[in-house]
Design an enzyme around this catalytic site. Structure first.
Site, PDB file in Angstrom:
ATOM      1  N   GLY A  45       0.810  -1.225   0.000  1.00  0.00           N
ATOM      2  CA  GLY A  45       0.000   0.000   0.000  1.00  0.00           C
ATOM      3  C   GLY A  45       0.842   1.273   0.000  1.00  0.00           C
ATOM      4  O   GLY A  45       0.316   2.365   0.197  1.00  0.00           O
ATOM      5  N   LYS A  83       5.555  19.166  -4.507  1.00  0.00           N
ATOM      6  CA  LYS A  83       5.859  19.499  -3.111  1.00  0.00           C
ATOM      7  C   LYS A  83       7.032  20.470  -3.032  1.00  0.00           C
ATOM      8  O   LYS A  83       7.034  21.400  -2.209  1.00  0.00           O
ATOM      9  CB  LYS A  83       6.157  18.220  -2.334  1.00  0.00           C
ATOM     10  CG  LYS A  83       4.910  17.334  -2.209  1.00  0.00           C
ATOM     11  CD  LYS A  83       5.263  15.934  -1.758  1.00  0.00           C
ATOM     12  CE  LYS A  83       4.036  15.063  -1.573  1.00  0.00           C
ATOM     13  NZ  LYS A  83       4.389  13.647  -1.366  1.00  0.00           N
ATOM     14  N   GLU A 123       0.627   3.415  -5.449  1.00  0.00           N
ATOM     15  CA  GLU A 123      -0.698   3.259  -6.040  1.00  0.00           C
ATOM     16  C   GLU A 123      -0.635   2.321  -7.238  1.00  0.00           C
ATOM     17  O   GLU A 123       0.459   2.026  -7.744  1.00  0.00           O
ATOM     18  CB  GLU A 123      -1.216   4.625  -6.471  1.00  0.00           C
ATOM     19  CG  GLU A 123      -1.481   5.501  -5.263  1.00  0.00           C
ATOM     20  CD  GLU A 123      -1.974   6.879  -5.633  1.00  0.00           C
ATOM     21  OE1 GLU A 123      -2.487   7.054  -6.750  1.00  0.00           O
ATOM     22  OE2 GLU A 123      -1.839   7.770  -4.776  1.00  0.00           O
TER      23      GLU A 123
END
Ligand SMILES: NC(=O)c1ccc[n+]([C@@H]2O[C@H](COP(=O)([O-])OP(=O)(O)OC[C@H]3O[C@@H](n4cnc5c(N)ncnc54)[C@H](OP(=O)(O)O)[C@@H]3O)[C@@H](O)[C@H]2O)c1
Length: 409
Positions: A174, A192, A177
Site C-alpha cells: 500500500g 511538493k 498506487e
C-alpha cells in the site's frame, strides 16, 4: 453564560484522508475544544455520491478539501475563500498549480488557506518554514518528500531487488498506487518542492519552474557499487537560492553516510532547511497515511480557530536558473585495455571535472569503472559525458547519478 459557538467544518471528500479526518475530529473533539475554546462540529460531508456543496458551504466556517486533483477542488476552494470561509487542504497539486490565485483570493477575503498536509504528511515543515523561520533567510531546502520512491530505493539497496520487484512490493504494502507514475517519475515530489520553494524564498514558484527526474532507470548494481563508496541513494528535492535566482529540482542522488538525510529509509520523509543564521535543521517522520495526514489537517483547523495567521507574501520575483553545480557518480562498462582510464580522465579534465574516487572491476574481457566526481558545473559534466559516450571502448551507455558531496557533522 452561553457556550461558545461550535466550529462548523465542511468536509469535501471522505476517502483515505477524509474518512480518517472525520474519525479523528470526533475522537479529539475535547482536545480541540480545550485548545480553542470551541467544539468542532461537522457541517456536512461531500462525496461523489453524497452531499451538496452549496449546502455545505452555507453551513461552514472552515472548508476542509480532501478530494484531491485540481478540478473540482480548485473551484470549490476558490468559492469557499471568496465566500469568506477559511480553507484547509492536503492537496499539493492544487497549491503547486494554482497557489497564486488561491493566496490572492484568501488575501482579498481576509481568510486563511492552510496546507500543512500537502507536503511531507504530518511533518510540520510548512509551519516551520512559514512561521518559525518567516524572518530567516533560507538558502536551501533539501527534501525526501515522496515515501513511495524512498521505500523502493531502500528495498533495492537492502535486498538487491530490481526496480520492478521493489515497486511490486511497494504496491502490495500500500506504499504505491496502482498507477505509480506520478510518484516514481518525480512529478509528486516536484509539486511538493514547488510549494516549499515558494514559502522558503517568498517568490511565486509554479510546477513549470521545477525540473524533475524519477527513479525508473536506477539499476540494483548502481546501488551495490555505490555502497562501496559509503553512498546511499535517495530521490531528492533541492530548492536553492543563488543571489537573485533560484533553482528547484528533483532527481535521484547519492548521499554520503554523514548527510542527515542518508539514514531516512522506507516510506519515511524528511526535510532539511539551511540558513546562515540557523545552520541547518532536519525534520523527519511519516510522509503519508490517512491518520497521519488527517492529524496535520486537524492541526491546521486548530491553528485557524486559535487565531494564528501566517500570510504568504511573494516579496520578490526571483528568476529560475538551471545553471547549477553537482557532484556525480559515473558508471562505465569498457573494454579492459591499457589507456582506457586515462582517456576517460582526460575528457573529464578537459571539461574542468575532477575525480574524487575511482574503482575498477574486471568483468571477463571488459571492465567496469565506477567513479565519483567532485562538485562541478552540471553543464561541464554533461559536456564531458557527451565526449565519453563517443569513445570506442565503451560497451554500454554510461550511467550518471548526482551525488551530494557535503557530509555534515
Ligand atoms: N492518502 C494519503 O496518504 C495522503 C497523504 C498526503 C496528502 N494526501 C492528499 O489528500 C487528498 C485526498 O487523498 P485521499 O488519499 O484521501 O483520496 P481518496 O481516498 O481517493 O478520496 C477522495 C475522496 O474525494 C471524493 N471525491 C473525488 N472526486 C470528487 C468530486 N468530483 N466531487 C465530490 N467528491 C469527490 C471521493 O468520493 P467517493 O468516496 O464518492 O469516491 C473520496 O471520498 C489528496 O489531495 C491527496 O494528495 C493524501
Amino acid at each position: 453564560m452561553s457556550a461558545a459557538e461550535p466550529i462548523r467544518i465542511g468536509v469535501l471528500g471522505r476517502g483515505t484522508v477524509g474518512g480518517a479526518f472525520v474519525e479523528l475530529l470526533a475522537a479529539r473533539a475535547d482536545a480541540v475544544e480545550e485548545a480553542t475554546g470551541r467544539r468542532p462540529e461537522i457541517a456536512g460531508v461531500l462525496r461523489r455520491s453524497e452531499g451538496s456543496y452549496d449546502e455545505i458551504l452555507a453551513g461552514s466556517e472552515i472548508v476542509v478539501e480532501l478530494i484531491g486533483g485540481t478540478e473540482p477542488a480548485r473551484d470549490y476552494v476558490l468559492r469557499a475563500l471568496r465566500d469568506g470561509r477559511h480553507v484547509v487542504t492536503a492537496n499539493k497539486q492544487l497549491i503547486a498549480q494554482h497557489g497564486d490565485e488561491l493566496f490572492e483570493a484568501a488575501r482579498e477575503a481576509g481568510v486563511q488557506i492552510r496546507f500543512e498536509a500537502a507536503v511531507a504528511g504530518v511533518i510540520p515543515v510548512i509551519r516551520v518554514i512559514q512561521e518559525s523561520l518567516s524572518a530567516t533567510e533560507i538558502t536551501r531546502v533539501f527534501g525526501i518528500v515522496n515515501g513511495t520512491t524512498n521505500y523502493i530505493l531502500t528495498e533495492m539497496a537492502n535486498t538487491g531487488a530490481s526496480y520492478d520487484d521493489a515497486l511490486a512490493r511497494a504496491q502490495e504494502l500500500g506504499y504505491a498506487e496502482a498507477d505509480p507514475s506520478d510518484d516514481v517519475g518525480g512529478a509528486d515530489a516536484a509539486a511538493k518542492m514547488a510549494i516549499l520553494a515558494r514559502l522558503a524564498f517568498h517568490t511565486a514558484v509554479g510546477l513549470e519552474d521545477v525540473s524533475f527526474e524519477g527513479i525508473e532507470a536506477i539499476q540494483p548494481d548502481d546501488l551495490a557499487y555505490a555502497k562501496q563508496f559509503g553512498l546511499s541513494l535517495k530521490l531528492l528535492g533541492v530548492a536553492e537560492r543563488h543571489e537573485d535566482e533560484i533553482s528547484v529540482r528533483v532527481f535521484p542522488c547519492f548521499l554520503y553516510s554523514g548527510h542527515p538525510l542518508a539514514p531516512v529509509g522506507g516510506p519515511f520523509n524528511a526535510v532539511m532547511v539551511e540558513s546562515p543564521s540557523i545552520t541547518e535543521i532536519t525534520m523527519s517522520g511519516p510522509g503519508a497515511g490517512g491518520t497521519e495526514t488527517a492529524a496535520a489537517v486537524l492541526g491546521d483547523v486548530v491553528s485557524i480557530v486559535a487565531g494564528d495567521a501566517p500570510v504568504h507574501v511573494a516579496r520578490e520575483r526571483l528568476a529560475v536558473t538551471g545553471d547549477v553545480q553537482s557532484a556525480f557518480y559515473l558508471h562505465l562498462e569498457v573494454a579492459d585495455r591499457p589507456g582506457v582510464l586515462a582517456q576517460v580522465a582526460e575528457r573529464l579534465g578537459a571539461n574542468g571535472v575532477s575525480v574524487r574516487s575511482v574503482v575498477q572491476w574486471g568483468i571477463g574481457d571488459d571492465a567496469r569503472l565506477v567513479m565519483v566526481m567532485h562538485q562541478c558545473a552540471e553543464r561541464d559534466f554533461y559536456s564531458a559525458l557527451g565526449e565519453i559516450g563517443k569513445l570506442d571502448f565503451l560497451r554500454a551507455e554510461p550511467r550518471a547519478i548526482r551525488v551530494i558531496e557535503e557530509e555534515f557533522g
